[in-house]
Scaffold this motif. Sequence first.
Motif, PDB file in Angstrom:
ATOM      1  N   CYS A 500       1.791  13.961  -7.280  1.00 61.29           N
ATOM      2  CA  CYS A 500       0.166  13.697  -7.057  1.00 61.29           C
ATOM      3  C   CYS A 500       0.088  12.302  -6.863  1.00 61.29           C
ATOM      4  N   ILE A 501      -0.560  12.125  -5.783  1.00 60.67           N
ATOM      5  CA  ILE A 501      -0.919  10.655  -5.375  1.00 60.67           C
ATOM      6  C   ILE A 501      -2.489  10.195  -5.968  1.00 60.67           C
ATOM      7  N   LEU A 502      -2.336   9.470  -7.027  1.00 61.43           N
ATOM      8  CA  LEU A 502      -3.627   9.059  -7.833  1.00 61.43           C
ATOM      9  C   LEU A 502      -4.039   7.472  -7.438  1.00 61.43           C
ATOM     10  N   SER A 503      -4.962   7.310  -6.510  1.00 60.20           N
ATOM     11  CA  SER A 503      -5.584   5.969  -6.370  1.00 60.20           C
ATOM     12  C   SER A 503      -6.933   5.954  -6.527  1.00 60.20           C
ATOM     13  N   ASP A 504      -7.628   4.836  -6.614  1.00 61.16           N
ATOM     14  CA  ASP A 504      -8.690   4.426  -6.625  1.00 61.16           C
ATOM     15  C   ASP A 504      -9.718   5.139  -5.581  1.00 61.16           C
ATOM     16  N   ALA A 505     -10.991   5.218  -5.767  1.00 67.69           N
ATOM     17  CA  ALA A 505     -11.621   6.152  -4.846  1.00 67.69           C
ATOM     18  C   ALA A 505     -12.696   4.874  -4.108  1.00 67.69           C
ATOM     19  N   ASP A 506     -11.697   3.971  -3.508  1.00 65.98           N
ATOM     20  CA  ASP A 506     -12.199   3.206  -2.690  1.00 65.98           C
ATOM     21  C   ASP A 506     -11.394   2.836  -1.390  1.00 65.98           C
ATOM     22  N   VAL A 507     -11.808   1.883  -0.662  1.00 67.67           N
ATOM     23  CA  VAL A 507     -11.021   1.572   0.550  1.00 67.67           C
ATOM     24  C   VAL A 507      -9.499   1.282   0.361  1.00 67.67           C
ATOM     25  N   ASP A 508      -9.299   0.546  -0.488  1.00 70.63           N
ATOM     26  CA  ASP A 508      -7.773   0.022  -0.928  1.00 70.63           C
ATOM     27  C   ASP A 508      -7.190   1.351  -1.425  1.00 70.63           C
ATOM     28  N   GLY A 509      -7.719   2.220  -2.324  1.00 71.47           N
ATOM     29  CA  GLY A 509      -7.373   3.270  -2.612  1.00 71.47           C
ATOM     30  C   GLY A 509      -7.079   4.531  -1.580  1.00 71.47           C
ATOM     31  N   SER A 510      -7.651   4.245  -0.618  1.00 72.78           N
ATOM     32  CA  SER A 510      -7.587   5.190   0.524  1.00 72.78           C
ATOM     33  C   SER A 510      -6.373   4.776   1.309  1.00 72.78           C
ATOM     34  N   HIS A 511      -6.172   3.548   1.520  1.00 75.16           N
ATOM     35  CA  HIS A 511      -5.127   2.885   2.279  1.00 75.16           C
ATOM     36  C   HIS A 511      -3.876   3.198   1.563  1.00 75.16           C
ATOM     37  N   ILE A 512      -3.654   3.147   0.210  1.00 73.05           N
ATOM     38  CA  ILE A 512      -2.565   3.278  -0.619  1.00 73.05           C
ATOM     39  C   ILE A 512      -2.244   4.841  -0.327  1.00 73.05           C
ATOM     40  N   GLN A 513      -3.199   5.818  -0.338  1.00 64.11           N
ATOM     41  CA  GLN A 513      -2.911   7.321  -0.122  1.00 64.11           C
ATOM     42  C   GLN A 513      -2.257   7.632   1.248  1.00 64.11           C
ATOM     43  N   VAL A 514      -2.876   6.630   2.324  1.00 63.88           N
ATOM     44  CA  VAL A 514      -2.396   6.993   3.935  1.00 63.88           C
ATOM     45  C   VAL A 514      -0.976   6.383   3.851  1.00 63.88           C
ATOM     46  N   LEU A 515      -0.477   5.427   3.112  1.00 70.10           N
ATOM     47  CA  LEU A 515       0.895   4.851   3.250  1.00 70.10           C
ATOM     48  C   LEU A 515       1.849   5.853   2.538  1.00 70.10           C
ATOM     49  N   LEU A 516       1.315   6.529   1.205  1.00 69.07           N
ATOM     50  CA  LEU A 516       2.049   7.253   0.628  1.00 69.07           C
ATOM     51  C   LEU A 516       2.262   8.703   1.465  1.00 69.07           C
ATOM     52  N   LEU A 517       1.105   9.093   2.117  1.00 70.78           N
ATOM     53  CA  LEU A 517       1.176  10.392   2.819  1.00 70.78           C
ATOM     54  C   LEU A 517       2.226   9.963   4.022  1.00 70.78           C
ATOM     55  N   THR A 518       1.896   8.904   4.353  1.00 70.05           N
ATOM     56  CA  THR A 518       3.092   8.773   5.847  1.00 70.05           C
ATOM     57  C   THR A 518       4.371   8.450   5.125  1.00 70.05           C
ATOM     58  N   LEU A 519       4.796   8.258   4.141  1.00 68.14           N
ATOM     59  CA  LEU A 519       6.157   8.263   3.394  1.00 68.14           C
ATOM     60  C   LEU A 519       6.613   9.699   3.371  1.00 68.14           C
ATOM     61  N   PHE A 520       5.765  10.426   2.788  1.00 68.99           N
ATOM     62  CA  PHE A 520       6.211  11.705   2.489  1.00 68.99           C
ATOM     63  C   PHE A 520       6.330  12.733   3.940  1.00 68.99           C
ATOM     64  N   TYR A 521       5.153  12.614   4.869  1.00 70.19           N
ATOM     65  CA  TYR A 521       5.545  13.115   6.108  1.00 70.19           C
ATOM     66  C   TYR A 521       6.811  12.721   6.934  1.00 70.19           C
ATOM     67  N   ARG A 522       7.092  11.416   6.908  1.00 68.88           N
ATOM     68  CA  ARG A 522       7.977  10.848   7.779  1.00 68.88           C
ATOM     69  C   ARG A 522       9.354  11.135   7.108  1.00 68.88           C
ATOM     70  N   HIS A 523       9.434  10.915   5.831  1.00 70.63           N
ATOM     71  CA  HIS A 523      10.761  10.912   5.057  1.00 70.63           C
ATOM     72  C   HIS A 523      10.962  11.901   4.055  1.00 70.63           C
ATOM     73  N   PHE A 524      10.004  12.801   3.768  1.00 73.24           N
ATOM     74  CA  PHE A 524      10.227  13.660   2.790  1.00 73.24           C
ATOM     75  C   PHE A 524       9.354  15.140   3.271  1.00 73.24           C
ATOM     76  N   PRO A 525       9.494  15.460   4.673  1.00 74.44           N
ATOM     77  CA  PRO A 525       8.846  16.473   5.278  1.00 74.44           C
ATOM     78  C   PRO A 525       8.945  17.901   4.355  1.00 74.44           C
ATOM     79  N   LYS A 526      10.095  18.225   4.060  1.00 71.08           N
ATOM     80  CA  LYS A 526      10.283  19.522   3.257  1.00 71.08           C
ATOM     81  C   LYS A 526       9.597  19.596   2.157  1.00 71.08           C
ATOM     82  N   LEU A 527       9.209  18.428   1.405  1.00 75.51           N
ATOM     83  CA  LEU A 527       8.350  18.464   0.360  1.00 75.51           C
ATOM     84  C   LEU A 527       6.993  18.923   0.939  1.00 75.51           C
ATOM     85  N   VAL A 528       6.478  18.433   1.741  1.00 79.24           N
ATOM     86  CA  VAL A 528       5.194  18.679   2.159  1.00 79.24           C
ATOM     87  C   VAL A 528       4.988  19.967   2.728  1.00 79.24           C
TER      88      VAL A 528
END
Length: 653
Positions: A500-528
């Motif tokens: 579970c990705i847990l970040s603040d409900a603000d712009v920086d938190g959304s950026h961290i979400q995007v970076l982690l989702l990018t990591l999982f989609y690119r390098h852990f696609p079977k988990l997605v």
Amino acid sequence: MATPRYTEASIRVLKGLEPVRQRPGMYTRTENPLHIVQEVIDNAADEALAGYGKQILVTLHVDGSVSVEDDGRGIPVGLHPEEQVPVVEIVFTRLHAGGKFDKAAGGAYAFSGGLHGVGVSVTNALATRMEVTVWREGGAHRLVFRNGDVAEPLVALESVARKKTGTRVQVWPDAKYFDSPAIPLSELTHLLRSKAVLLPGVKVALRNEKTGDSKTWQYADGLRGYLAEALAGAELMIPFFEGEQYADADHETFAEGEGAQWAVAWTEDGNVTRESYVNLIPTPAGGTHESGLREGLFGAVKSFAELHGLLPKGVKLLPEDVFARASFVLSAKVLDPQFQGQIKERLNSRDAVRLVGGFCKGALDLWLNSHVEYGKKLAELAIRQAQARARSAQKVEKRKSSGVAVLPGKLTDCESSDAARTEVFLVEGDSAGGSAKMGRDKEFQAILPLRGKVLNSWEVERDRLFANNEIHDISVAIGVDPHGPDDTPDLSGLRYGRICILSDADVDGSHIQVLLLTLFYRHFPKLVEAGNIYVARPPLFRLDVPAAGKRPPRKLYCLDDEELNAAQDKLRKEGVRDGAWSISRFKGLGEMNPEQLWDTTLNPDTRRLLPVAYGSLSPTQTLAMFDMLMGKGESAQRRAWIEEKGNLAELDI
């Protein structure tokens, strides 16, 4: 090619039912028209629930249309006092208009699930034609719509006997909005049968003009008769546990009439049957009322087992041990239900956990202590489930024990090693990580704090990933190595079923979400693909409501501005004066104390946790989109995309 301009003229305001036709998937299921027909059926059921209807007739016509007729009071046909338009016309042409919003004592539909909100106007918006006939106060009235607009204004027809009342709605669904124009007969049959179950004594009928078939349902035994029919042939461990309880006018926490009715059965083997409803609306994805039932059953069985000294040494009972072999039908009544999405598949109202759980636990406590032999059988069944679960977890641990990398020092692990129920939260910052560690359930929740923003890994080679400490720690903690979409990675070492990705409900938190989702989609696609990745949604606001009458002080949490406005409207309707409550805005997770973080974000019964899955884009389109958004050399393309799509963004600046 000229760059598209983003000006004042770029903003479109959708009026009337136009938003529904533009984005039908936001308002209803688009696989087939069943859900838009269900909205009409729900309205008829609401009349019966309010005590005014005894019959509901659904007819599948030869021309592909569907009609729903009830013998309720009939939708009012007079002019609306403010809008000066016939009320029946407003009901079918305006979003968010109807009887269910009248929540005051004696309101027309205090416990409505579907009456005249978004629902029935969506039915009209997605139909080529709709005919409405109302019998009311000694007269018949008719109104016709075409493509959502009034085609034939309301007219009075012949006089009828004053005791003849009700509404008939015939709808011709527009096939262009649905994958298939055919209504699945089995699902419609199940829906109508369940309405009859939940409305004992009400006759529900389905007539198919194409085949000449007709079916009628009427259940005198209600939930118990329905569950007995579903479990026909199965051997029950103990007799049915059934009951109902509703709050009275003097209840300290809940509104008069809120509560639940249930029938529960435990079987040794075979399939379990589980159905739940809120104000007669089916909730196939469950929700907080089911969580309340689970907690209530577990609390009563655990108390009974401890009271009678039945728990063997070293055995720890969990809710799923009691719930694993339970079949149930649950019907909850909630004054102002909050659903996940317009199609109402899952109940999100936090109070429903305590509402159903409290009533159910008290009733089962009494029942078990009045039937001690049955109580012992039920406790033994739960203990066997707990022992089997413990043996399974030990097997997993032995298989994983050899060759495991040293876990990151900042990972606060959980006690359980059963990946079917464990979860890890990737938390933004050490401050929030500290609150999460104190607020979590250490039995199955692990916390991994992340320092700063994770590396944009879209263009990083796989063999260079571990040079980044944060990515190294994430990979080791979850027990899966980075891989590509065509690889077959070893997922047997997966340590947590939910990441579970847990970040603040603000712009920086959304950026961290995007970076982690990018990591999982690119390098852990079977988990997605396997559905292991989630995004937690912490609230942005807290409402502190003072004590009023017999209701104690309350804290309400709101995800965003829309929920905040809805919560304030609800308080006004409850009679709380404007300004009596205070609004706090969380700047970040670090501002929440452990109890608040548990209530809003970590507690499985009350949190908002979104599963991450692939959307409607093809794999090629998805890759192209990520390239454009995350690629280092794509700034020009990103700028053009932002200029074109910028008006769609909801910014919190």
